[in-house]
Write an enzyme that holds these catalytic residues in place. Structure first.
Site, PDB file in Angstrom:
ATOM      1  N   THR A  41      58.314  51.428  67.057  1.00 51.15           N
ATOM      2  CA  THR A  41      58.680  52.272  65.913  1.00 51.15           C
ATOM      3  C   THR A  41      58.480  53.755  66.235  1.00 51.15           C
ATOM      4  O   THR A  41      58.855  54.607  65.443  1.00 51.15           O
ATOM      5  CB  THR A  41      57.838  51.934  64.650  1.00 51.15           C
ATOM      6  OG1 THR A  41      56.446  52.078  64.972  1.00 51.15           O
ATOM      7  CG2 THR A  41      58.088  50.521  64.161  1.00 51.15           C
ATOM      8  N   GLY A  42      57.897  54.052  67.369  1.00 49.76           N
ATOM      9  CA  GLY A  42      57.636  55.452  67.735  1.00 49.76           C
ATOM     10  C   GLY A  42      58.801  56.066  68.490  1.00 49.76           C
ATOM     11  O   GLY A  42      59.818  55.416  68.744  1.00 49.76           O
ATOM     12  N   ILE A  58      49.817  47.284  73.710  1.00 49.27           N
ATOM     13  CA  ILE A  58      48.347  47.179  73.683  1.00 49.27           C
ATOM     14  C   ILE A  58      47.914  45.809  74.199  1.00 49.27           C
ATOM     15  O   ILE A  58      46.817  45.668  74.718  1.00 49.27           O
ATOM     16  CB  ILE A  58      47.765  47.427  72.272  1.00 49.27           C
ATOM     17  CG1 ILE A  58      48.475  46.574  71.198  1.00 49.27           C
ATOM     18  CG2 ILE A  58      47.843  48.897  71.922  1.00 49.27           C
ATOM     19  CD1 ILE A  58      47.806  46.638  69.821  1.00 49.27           C
ATOM     20  N   SER A  79      53.299  48.424  60.536  1.00 45.90           N
ATOM     21  CA  SER A  79      52.663  48.938  59.314  1.00 45.90           C
ATOM     22  C   SER A  79      53.589  49.052  58.110  1.00 45.90           C
ATOM     23  O   SER A  79      53.339  49.867  57.225  1.00 45.90           O
ATOM     24  CB  SER A  79      52.012  50.296  59.615  1.00 45.90           C
ATOM     25  OG  SER A  79      52.971  51.227  60.000  1.00 45.90           O
ATOM     26  N   ASN A  94      50.850  41.028  66.191  1.00 45.93           N
ATOM     27  CA  ASN A  94      50.767  42.391  66.748  1.00 45.93           C
ATOM     28  C   ASN A  94      49.449  43.093  66.397  1.00 45.93           C
ATOM     29  O   ASN A  94      48.776  43.640  67.270  1.00 45.93           O
ATOM     30  CB  ASN A  94      51.956  43.235  66.286  1.00 45.93           C
ATOM     31  CG  ASN A  94      52.167  44.444  67.191  1.00 45.93           C
ATOM     32  OD1 ASN A  94      51.966  44.360  68.409  1.00 45.93           O
ATOM     33  ND2 ASN A  94      52.556  45.548  66.617  1.00 45.93           N
ATOM     34  N   THR A 119      43.115  51.237  56.641  1.00 44.84           N
ATOM     35  CA  THR A 119      43.994  51.659  55.542  1.00 44.84           C
ATOM     36  C   THR A 119      43.409  51.318  54.176  1.00 44.84           C
ATOM     37  O   THR A 119      42.633  50.350  54.046  1.00 44.84           O
ATOM     38  CB  THR A 119      45.371  50.966  55.690  1.00 44.84           C
ATOM     39  OG1 THR A 119      46.099  51.088  54.460  1.00 44.84           O
ATOM     40  CG2 THR A 119      45.257  49.486  55.991  1.00 44.84           C
ATOM     41  N   TYR A 143      50.042  42.930  55.573  1.00 42.32           N
ATOM     42  CA  TYR A 143      49.690  44.139  56.339  1.00 42.32           C
ATOM     43  C   TYR A 143      48.216  44.488  56.111  1.00 42.32           C
ATOM     44  O   TYR A 143      47.429  44.642  57.060  1.00 42.32           O
ATOM     45  CB  TYR A 143      50.608  45.299  55.921  1.00 42.32           C
ATOM     46  CG  TYR A 143      50.085  46.655  56.342  1.00 42.32           C
ATOM     47  CD1 TYR A 143      49.949  46.990  57.688  1.00 42.32           C
ATOM     48  CD2 TYR A 143      49.716  47.608  55.376  1.00 42.32           C
ATOM     49  CE1 TYR A 143      49.458  48.237  58.062  1.00 42.32           C
ATOM     50  CE2 TYR A 143      49.229  48.849  55.749  1.00 42.32           C
ATOM     51  CZ  TYR A 143      49.095  49.160  57.088  1.00 42.32           C
ATOM     52  OH  TYR A 143      48.598  50.386  57.453  1.00 42.32           O
TER      53      TYR A 143
END
Ligand SMILES: NC(=O)c1ccc[n+]([C@@H]2O[C@H](COP(=O)([O-])OP(=O)(O)OC[C@H]3O[C@@H](n4cnc5c(N)ncnc54)[C@H](O)[C@@H]3O)[C@@H](O)[C@H]2O)c1
Length: 341
Positions: A41-42, A58, A79, A94, A119, A143
């Protein structure tokens, strides 16, 4: 900065929104930074200049992590709340599986300092606001459940293997820092969505429920500037690297420093709530665009008010938000949105 003060950090997810801003702050503070990101997503251009970049997962961190690192900042995660409801397995694999692998790689390499992006979604519907770290944790979506599971994993890792860790539970992160800002696809966060209306990329903004028990009937959330969040990460790293208690700057007796074996959890928010309508109105003021609204029904699992108590971060990390003004947050996000679209 002297060589002794310069540290080397692995930043997982450093091509994403928050990770890129924190990586930029670490570099500006004179540290060495390696970004590990699979670009799921980056964005490659989100990796700040001066950082080493590894395109990888990771789950494979053991390939690259070694004793030359002073610590890990762990942002990498899936996320999107909505996606986690329809595809929960992706989130367990993940977020939880990936962090298991990362913690094992840290253990094997002897890297004993961690700052983790937790979060507000770990709390779910609060019984009381502002929300403290002692509030019950009852996430309302997968999430939040996976992030809470990772927090539990980290506590165990600290107790069993002497890790010094800080979990920062962010509320709503917003704003931008120069070339680094928010570009999620799909976007689910309110401020960038309203800015898309101002840019003509979306016709109107949906307001999910205007009959909540709040002053204007819309949900109230706590928005924290991403650069204030970055300051907290640098303070958290400093605390985890400095286990012995130190006095506060004002001479108080609060304990600073995170000991090996300790897992410190801190909320990060401004402690001020703004309603959806206040955010939309602020975007109107900042952009000069009329921003049409469409009132839609409430979404399941959306609490009326989510506001943080950040007292612990203030006391234990010495953190103070300095960009709490909503207009400033929106103005920075607007500058970034115009530069990228
Ligand atoms: N943005 C918010 O408002 C907010 C609020 C609370 C918590 N958080 C947490 O902060 C962190 C960063 O959020 P963000 O908004 O910057 O998200 P983001 O999606 O922009 O960044 C996450 C980054 O992690 C990378 N990534 C995902 N899985 C990976 C893997 N297995 N290996 C390597 N890289 C991987 C992605 O490519 C992306 O660059 C996340 O952990 C998120 O849960 C964010």
């Amino acid at each position: 900065m002297s060589n002794a003060q310069q540290k080397k950090y692995l930043v997982t997810g450093g091509a994403g929104y928050v990770g890129s801003v924190v990586a930029a702050h670490l570099l500006e503070a004179g540290h060495r930074v390696t970004v590990l990101d699979d670009l799921s997503t980056g964005h490659r251009e989100g990796v700040p200049e001066g950082a080493e970049f590894i395109e990888g997962r990771i789950q494979d961190a053991a390939k690259w992590l070694d004793a030359s690192y002073d610590g890990v900042l762990h942002f990498a995660a899936s996320s999107q709340v909505g996606e986690s409801v329809v595809n929960p397995e992706k989130y367990w694999v993940n977020n939880v599986g990936g962090t298991t692998d990362l913690l094992a790689a840290m253990r094997d390499a002897g890297v004993r300092t961690l700052v983790f992006s937790s979060t507000a979604a770990t709390y779910g519907e609060p019984d009381e606001v502002p929300i403290t770290e002692d509030a019950a944790t009852a996430p309302t979506n997968p999430y939040g459940a996976t992030k809470l599971a990772v927090d539990h994993m980290i506590s165990g890792e600290c107790a069993a293997h002497g890790l010094a860790a800080v979990s920062l539970r962010y509320f709503n992160v917003a704003g931008a820092y120069g070339a680094y800002g928010e570009r999620h696809d799909p976007e689910s966060h309110l401020i960038p969505l309203v800015l898309q209306v101002a840019q003509g990329r979306r016709e109107a903004i949906s307001v999910f429920g205007d009959d909540y028990p709040t002053p204007d009937g819309t949900c109230v959330r706590d928005y924290i500037h991403v650069a204030d969040l970055a300051d907290a990460h640098l303070l958290a790293l400093g605390a985890a690297a400095r286990p012995s208690p130190t006095a506060t700057l004002d001479g108080g007796a609060a304990r600073r420093g995170v000991d090996p074996g300790e897992h410190l959890i801190c909320n990060l928010g401004n402690g001020n709530g703004f309603s959806v309508r206040e955010v939309i109105e602020t975007v109107r003021q900042v952009t000069g665009h009329p921003i049409p609204e469409v009132v839609a029904g409430r979404r399941g699992g959306d609490p009326a008010v989510l506001v943080a108590s950040a007292e612990r971060a203030k006391e234990r990390l010495g953190w103070r938000p300095s960009r709490a003004d909503l207009k400033g947050i929106v103005a920075d996000a607007w500058t970034f949105a115009q530069r990228t679209h």
